[in-house]
Design an enzyme around this catalytic site. Structure first.
Site, mmCIF file in Angstrom:
data_model
loop_
_atom_site.group_PDB
_atom_site.id
_atom_site.type_symbol
_atom_site.label_atom_id
_atom_site.label_comp_id
_atom_site.label_asym_id
_atom_site.label_seq_id
_atom_site.Cartn_x
_atom_site.Cartn_y
_atom_site.Cartn_z
ATOM 1 N N HIS A 314 0.675 -1.680 -0.160
ATOM 2 C CA HIS A 314 0.067 -0.118 -0.106
ATOM 3 C C HIS A 314 0.967 1.206 0.367
ATOM 4 C CE1 HIS A 314 -2.857 2.994 0.909
ATOM 5 N NE2 HIS A 314 -3.801 1.776 0.844
ATOM 6 N N ASP A 371 -8.372 -5.291 -0.143
ATOM 7 C CA ASP A 371 -8.862 -6.574 -1.206
ATOM 8 C C ASP A 371 -8.238 -7.694 -0.483
ATOM 9 O OD1 ASP A 371 -7.369 -3.906 -3.233
ATOM 10 O OD2 ASP A 371 -9.658 -4.156 -3.285
HETATM 11 C C1 SDX Z 1 -6.280 0.428 -2.808
HETATM 12 O O1 SDX Z 1 -4.141 4.161 -1.842
HETATM 13 C C2 SDX Z 1 -5.919 4.055 -1.636
HETATM 14 O O2 SDX Z 1 -6.046 4.445 -0.247
HETATM 15 C C3 SDX Z 1 -6.107 2.585 -2.230
HETATM 16 C C4 SDX Z 1 -6.996 1.418 -1.431
HETATM 17 C C5 SDX Z 1 -8.307 2.054 -0.941
HETATM 18 O O3 SDX Z 1 -9.342 2.539 -0.188
HETATM 19 O O4 SDX Z 1 -8.553 3.146 -2.212
HETATM 20 O O5 SDX Z 1 -6.086 1.594 -0.087
HETATM 21 C C6 SDX Z 1 -7.108 0.441 -2.886
HETATM 22 O O6 SDX Z 1 -6.283 0.188 -4.315
HETATM 23 C C7 SDX Z 1 -5.610 -1.279 -2.273
HETATM 24 C C8 SDX Z 1 -4.362 -1.583 -3.092
HETATM 25 C C9 SDX Z 1 -4.881 -2.560 -4.049
HETATM 26 N N1 SDX Z 1 -3.064 -3.029 -5.477
HETATM 27 C C10 SDX Z 1 -2.829 -4.203 -5.038
HETATM 28 O O7 SDX Z 1 -2.878 -5.121 -4.399
HETATM 29 C C11 SDX Z 1 -2.093 -4.571 -5.995
HETATM 30 C C12 SDX Z 1 -0.907 -5.005 -5.846
HETATM 31 N N2 SDX Z 1 -0.087 -3.905 -5.318
HETATM 32 C C13 SDX Z 1 0.701 -2.728 -5.265
HETATM 33 O O8 SDX Z 1 0.574 -2.998 -6.743
HETATM 34 C C14 SDX Z 1 1.476 -1.838 -4.639
HETATM 35 O O9 SDX Z 1 1.877 -2.084 -3.496
HETATM 36 C C15 SDX Z 1 0.482 -0.711 -4.406
HETATM 37 C C16 SDX Z 1 0.163 -0.231 -5.817
HETATM 38 C C17 SDX Z 1 -0.556 -0.752 -3.817
HETATM 39 C C18 SDX Z 1 1.338 0.376 -4.026
HETATM 40 O O10 SDX Z 1 2.471 0.522 -5.104
HETATM 41 P P1 SDX Z 1 3.485 1.741 -4.876
HETATM 42 O O11 SDX Z 1 2.894 2.511 -2.969
HETATM 43 O O12 SDX Z 1 4.326 2.221 -5.764
HETATM 44 O O13 SDX Z 1 4.836 0.676 -3.901
HETATM 45 P P2 SDX Z 1 6.204 0.549 -4.924
HETATM 46 O O14 SDX Z 1 5.777 0.557 -6.553
HETATM 47 O O15 SDX Z 1 6.770 2.046 -4.527
HETATM 48 O O16 SDX Z 1 6.916 -0.676 -4.359
HETATM 49 C C19 SDX Z 1 8.021 -0.628 -3.497
HETATM 50 C C20 SDX Z 1 8.436 -1.453 -3.517
HETATM 51 C C21 SDX Z 1 8.820 -2.308 -5.088
HETATM 52 O O17 SDX Z 1 9.612 -2.999 -5.530
HETATM 53 P P3 SDX Z 1 11.633 -2.426 -5.501
HETATM 54 O O18 SDX Z 1 11.234 -1.292 -6.549
HETATM 55 O O19 SDX Z 1 11.974 -1.140 -4.113
HETATM 56 O O20 SDX Z 1 12.878 -3.747 -4.953
HETATM 57 O O21 SDX Z 1 7.551 -2.807 -3.039
HETATM 58 C C22 SDX Z 1 7.275 -3.655 -4.209
HETATM 59 C C23 SDX Z 1 7.451 -2.773 -5.572
HETATM 60 O O22 SDX Z 1 8.040 -3.971 -6.779
HETATM 61 N N3 SDX Z 1 5.641 -3.964 -4.607
HETATM 62 C C24 SDX Z 1 4.979 -5.140 -4.363
HETATM 63 C C25 SDX Z 1 3.975 -5.193 -4.062
HETATM 64 N N4 SDX Z 1 3.474 -3.618 -3.864
HETATM 65 C C26 SDX Z 1 5.074 -3.293 -3.897
HETATM 66 N N5 SDX Z 1 6.280 -6.634 -5.151
HETATM 67 C C27 SDX Z 1 5.578 -7.947 -5.070
HETATM 68 N N6 SDX Z 1 4.056 -7.402 -4.615
HETATM 69 C C28 SDX Z 1 2.824 -5.755 -4.503
HETATM 70 N N7 SDX Z 1 2.060 -6.630 -4.326
#
Ligand code: SDX
Length: 437
Positions: A314, A371
């Site tokens: 998140h 989710d």
């Molecule tokens: C919702 O914003 C809100 O409030 C949203 C929400 C709401 O109520 O409206 O809470 C609802 O959308 C919840 C999120 C649902 N999405 C998912 O479950 C999809 C999987 N999650 C990721 O796509 C991600 O965690 C996000 C999109 C939720 C957040 O993305 P960020 O903040 O841009 O995180 P990031 O890409 O900067 O990640 C930091 C690191 C990265 O690795 P490095 O480059 O540092 O090595 O964490 C990794 C990312 O690759 N990472 C994940 C991951 N989420 C982040 N790696 C594997 N699986 C994941 N789910």
């Protein structure tokens, strides 16, 4: 940049030193919960500089009175009320009313809201025929966004909200009809006759009635199913400046009407990184359950960056998502009440246990978000997977309406128009067609 709080002046300022520029003092704004923000609204005019913030992770787009999140402490409050209290003690309509109008409703206000929701639960019969044009395999989110805009064609008087009464009517129409649209699109996808709303039923009971009643089979949702759906909707009702809510505010900032703005919010929510994740979680769990992959194989794929762990991570929560904790408990209770077991729940718990003890996830502060367990709750109620993100939209509708209204009422409101850093080609001469290779 350094900040100094001059005890003689009531406000703090931040001193910014830029190459080749005189230092500037920028106001520091402090929010209700002591959040600090540097107000850069005069930065470009004072320095010629803009800021750059990929994904807006450090940028506040607005001041808002609606929702507060502390991502480090796992705090979520709506108008000051803790999500745990709202989840335990309110109905979805009470929470919706409070989000939109700022206070928990009195008994009379709640009764008036319920009467308005009943009054506006039907769709214009002309709208009903739109469903005939959709193919049965059409995505329910496409139908939802299209039908919300189509709805406004039948209520042109609500495109320009002149007063509180107009806004109240538009709000009641959206909150009530979004259920009817969702249920009708589900029935259409199955080739089933549509079921009209029943004015004697509560908001959630009525939705389940429209979804699952059949002419030849009596259907009554259980109290536990209705309560579980209400809880699901409460937990999805608002969440600060998430992607879809920020979209609704962006569209509303151009003075676009409420229907157009929330229809845009539906489209933003559709994405798998946002509301679409609840469908991806179930697909992931079903793959593991079918034996296509093991939990360890999924975790390894994630660590190789070949796969996102859906329902994890998140932008704001960095220890736990309070909604995920509540949903996990609600799933256990509903399955127990129904006397059923869902293998996907065991897999989800196993996945959570493995991931939350693995340095890859701990280092990146990745925990279950809203989710991760929500789809298992919807499955237990009988909602099909392709309707999961639509359910999220039904829940988020009051949050979108509340944020749109905050933009609409803001006397100092400006159209949202971010700047950019241009990285394309420098000025170059036009090349006539005959000279191009
Ligand atoms: C919702 O914003 C809100 O409030 C949203 C929400 C709401 O109520 O409206 O809470 C609802 O959308 C919840 C999120 C649902 N999405 C998912 O479950 C999809 C999987 N999650 C990721 O796509 C991600 O965690 C996000 C999109 C939720 C957040 O993305 P960020 O903040 O841009 O995180 P990031 O890409 O900067 O990640 C930091 C690191 C990265 O690795 P490095 O480059 O540092 O090595 O964490 C990794 C990312 O690759 N990472 C994940 C991951 N989420 C982040 N790696 C594997 N699986 C994941 N789910």
């Amino acid at each position: 940049m350094s900040t100094n709080s001059d005890v003689s002046s009531p406000t703090q300022t931040a001193r910014l030193e830029l190459p080749g520029k005189d230092p500037v003092q920028l106001p520091v704004e402090v929010g209700t919960e002591n959040e600090h923000a540097v107000d850069i609204s005069k930065l470009r005019s004072q320095t010629g500089y803009i800021t750059l913030d990929n994904g807006y992770g450090n940028t506040g787009s607005c001041r808002s009175d609606i929702t507060y999140i502390d991502g480090e402490k796992g705090i979520l409050r709506h108008r000051g009320y803790a999500i745990e209290d709202l989840a335990a003690s309110t109905t979805f309509i009470e929470t919706a009313y409070m989000l939109i109008w700022g206070e928990l409703p009195t008994a009379d206000q709640l009764e008036t809201m319920r009467r308005l929701l009943t009054e506006h639960e039907l769709l214009h019969e002309g709208l009903r025929h739109h469903f005939e044009g959709f193919p049965p395999y059409g995505h329910p989110m496409a139908m939802l966004s299209a039908m919300i805009n189509a709805c406004s064609c039948y209520h042109p008087e609500l495109l320009e909200l002149e007063d509180e009464h107009h806004f109240e009517e538009a709000t009641a129409k959206l909150l009530s009809k979004v259920r009817t649209i969702a249920a009708f699109s589900y029935r259409k996808s199955l080739g089933l006759p549509i079921v009209y709303p029943d004015p004697k039923r509560s908001y959630c009971n009525n939705f389940l009635h429209m979804m699952f009643s059949l002419p030849h089979v009596p259907y009554e949702p259980t109290r536990e199913e209705v309560r579980a759906l209400s809880l699901f909707l409460i937990l999805h009702a608002d969440h600060e400046q998430n992607c879809s809510t920020a979209t609704v505010r962006m569209v509303g900032s151009s003075k676009a009407n409420l229907f157009a703005s929330v229809a845009a919010g539906v489209c933003a929510l559709w994405g798998p990184l946002h509301g679409g994740a609840n469908m991806r979680v179930i697909e992931m769990l079903e793959n593991i359950n079918a034996g296509d992959q093991s939990v360890d194989q999924v975790v390894e794929q994630v660590k190789k960056k070949e796969y996102l762990l859906w329902g994890f991570g998140h932008r704001v929560y960095k220890n736990f998502d309070p909604r995920a904790l509540i949903l996990k408990d609600a799933v256990d209770k509903l399955l127990e009440a129904k006397g059923i077991e869902d293998p996907l729940l065991d897999i989800a718990k196993q996945l959570e246990s493995v991931a939350t003890h693995d340095d890859y996830f701990l280092e990146r502060k990745l925990y279950p978000n809203v989710d991760f367990y929500s789809g298992i709750l919807l499955r237990a109620i009988g909602i099909p997977v392709n309707m999961f993100t639509v359910m999220f939209a039904i829940g988020r509708m009051p949050g979108w309406i509340a944020n749109w209204y905050e933009v609409h009422k803001d006397p100092n409101g400006r159209i949202y128009r971010p700047r950019q850093v241009y990285t394309g080609p420098a000025k170059r001469p036009y090349v006539p067609l005959e000279e191009r290779q």
